[in-house]
Design an enzyme around this catalytic site. Structure first.
Site, PDB file in Angstrom:
ATOM      1  N   ASP A 175       0.780  -1.235   0.000  1.00  0.00           N
ATOM      2  CA  ASP A 175       0.000   0.000   0.000  1.00  0.00           C
ATOM      3  C   ASP A 175       0.819   1.297   0.000  1.00  0.00           C
ATOM      4  OD1 ASP A 175      -1.357  -2.274   0.791  1.00  0.00           O
ATOM      5  OD2 ASP A 175      -2.632  -1.255   2.238  1.00  0.00           O
ATOM      6  N   GLU A 401       2.487  -9.420  11.634  1.00  0.00           N
ATOM      7  CA  GLU A 401       2.211  -9.011  10.248  1.00  0.00           C
ATOM      8  C   GLU A 401       3.529  -8.690   9.534  1.00  0.00           C
ATOM      9  OE1 GLU A 401      -0.336  -5.608  10.182  1.00  0.00           O
ATOM     10  OE2 GLU A 401      -0.873  -5.857   8.077  1.00  0.00           O
TER      11      GLU A 401
END
Ligand code: 9YW
Length: 428
Positions: A175, A401
């Site tokens: 992103d 993550e």
């Protein structure tokens, strides 16, 4: 650094399977409970690749569930919203309004896509247990959908270069990569209140994209949404050619060739297309950085920054500059900086941020892809070391993550599915 405990392979496997079991809904696996409570496209592919060693039927189901939400134009959506989950994620299903669009066939999905890793994942899932795959006619069932997906990319996303362009940073899967900074800076600031940020309830704001970035993400998403996801816009506000997206597309075309052969169908077309994508990637190779870079499809300009996306082409058999890219992966911008895992961004860049999402930290899926590239080019020891480090940092820290690439400390959310899936594949 938070101490990461050593884990014996059996215990590590058990922990990874246990997490994936918790994140399994009965039809698909969520990337992480809380932060990402729906089905994400490329996450599911990585989950399937890891799970195939232990539960090939569930791995097949993971991909089949995603492909069941494919649009009639062939796109495989970035997010398939789970209607039983309250609106914990922003943008939510109502934001996109896909159920009003005939092409979405009534499904609540994002209008965007993510990297096309699915045909490759499907092939890997098949090879893990060909017997059960044949019995369930898995490849027969997914092959037409995977073909239609690639056809969508070719028809709607190739702006003449032979590569597929992403129309939003979310589509790249990376992103807030520095590759998108200049193109995003050209967009207007989104007027009005800043978009809802439920993500900040699940992860530290300093480790997520900023409100300013989110404003632009939303402006761009609204723009695409207001055109009902129509790709016919001759002047889209954002169209970028990402090296990882396209390299993975080539890898998936190669997998479609293998799939076609398995099914007794002609494979040449897929082989040719894979070669064409690899050839079209060549102008994106930057000889100074030694990696592939992104190209702005609107201006034709290259974004000369070294990111992990630019290393991914080396994982594809037949990639032209694989040798140079492997050297760059081992060099000072990446592993040669003393990193334990592959940083998402150039370690020598002045704006590197060791904790911020795709601007420095190491992610497990991309490290695993680079480890595969290193193995393919004879660097077995380094690949094995990366595998061991991934297992240790994942299992000892509740499957983060992403992590600080140098000291291994955990960042983002925990209980992240593809981190566990990569562990299963490393240990297989
Ligand atoms: C977000 C789900 C997704 C991944 C992307 C990652 C992130 C969504 O999470 O994007 O809200 O920021 O960047 O690659 O698919 O795990």
């Amino acid at each position: 650094m938070r101490a990461a405990r050593e884990a014996a392979p059996a215990a590590a496997r058990h922990a990874a399977l246990e997490l994936l079991g918790r994140n399994w809904t009965g039809t698909h696996t969520v990337p992480a409970a809380g932060l990402y409570p729906h089905q994400w496209s490329w996450d599911s592919a990585f989950v399937a690749v890891g799970l195939r060693h232990h539960d090939p039927v569930r791995a097949q189901t993971e991909l089949e569930t995603l492909l069941a939400a494919q649009w009639s134009d062939g796109r495989v959506p970035q997010i398939v919203y789970d209607p039983t989950v309250a609106d914990e994620y922003s943008p939510n299903a109502a934001f996109w309004g896909s159920t009003r669009l005939a092409a979405a066939r009534g499904r609540a999905t994002s209008l965007l896509v993510q990297p096309p890793v699915h045909a490759w994942a499907a092939w890997l899932v098949h090879t893990a247990d060909p017997e059960v795959s044949r019995r369930r006619r898995f490849l027969e069932r997914v092959h037409p959908r995977l073909r239609a997906w690639h056809e969508y990319l070719r028809r709607e996303r190739d702006r003449g270069s032979g590569l597929a362009a992403v129309v939003h940073p979310w589509e790249s899967g990376t992103d807030n990569s520095p590759l998108w900074d200049d193109a995003l800076a050209r967009l207007p600031e989104r007027p009005g209140a800043s978009p809802p940020r439920p993500d900040l309830a699940h992860a530290d704001a300093a480790e997520r994209p900023s409100d300013r970035e989110y404003g632009r993400y939303f402006w761009l998403a609204e723009h695409y949404r207001d055109r009902a996801g129509d790709d016919g816009d001759p002047e889209p506000p954002f169209a970028m050619e990402d090296p990882a997206f396209n390299a993975l597309w080539a890898l998936s075309e190669q997998a479609l060739a293998a799939t076609a052969r398995e099914l007794g169908l002609p494979a040449e077309e897929h082989e040719r297309r894979a070669a064409e994508i690899l050839a079209a990637l060549e102008p994106l190779f930057d000889p100074v950085l030694g990696v592939y870079v992104a190209r702005d499809a609107l201006t034709g300009e290259l974004v000369r920054r070294a990111t992990v996306s630019g290393l991914v082409p080396a994982a594809v058999p037949g990639a032209h500059h694989a040798g140079a890219v492997v050297a760059a992966a081992l060099g000072p911008r990446f592993l040669g900086s003393g990193a334990a895992l592959v940083p998402s961004y150039d370690a020598t860049a002045p704006d590197l941020d060791r904790a911020l999402y795709w601007r420095g930290p190491a992610w497990f899926n991309t490290t695993w892809l680079v480890a595969g590239a290193l193995r393919r080019h004879g660097h077995h020891d380094t690949a094995a070391r990366l595998g061991e480090t991934m297992v240790r940092l994942a299992v000892g820290q509740d499957f983060p993550e992403y992590v600080d690439a140098w000291d291994g400390s955990p960042h983002g959310t925990r209980g992240f599915s593809w981190t566990a899936a990569v562990v299963l594949d490393v240990l297989a």
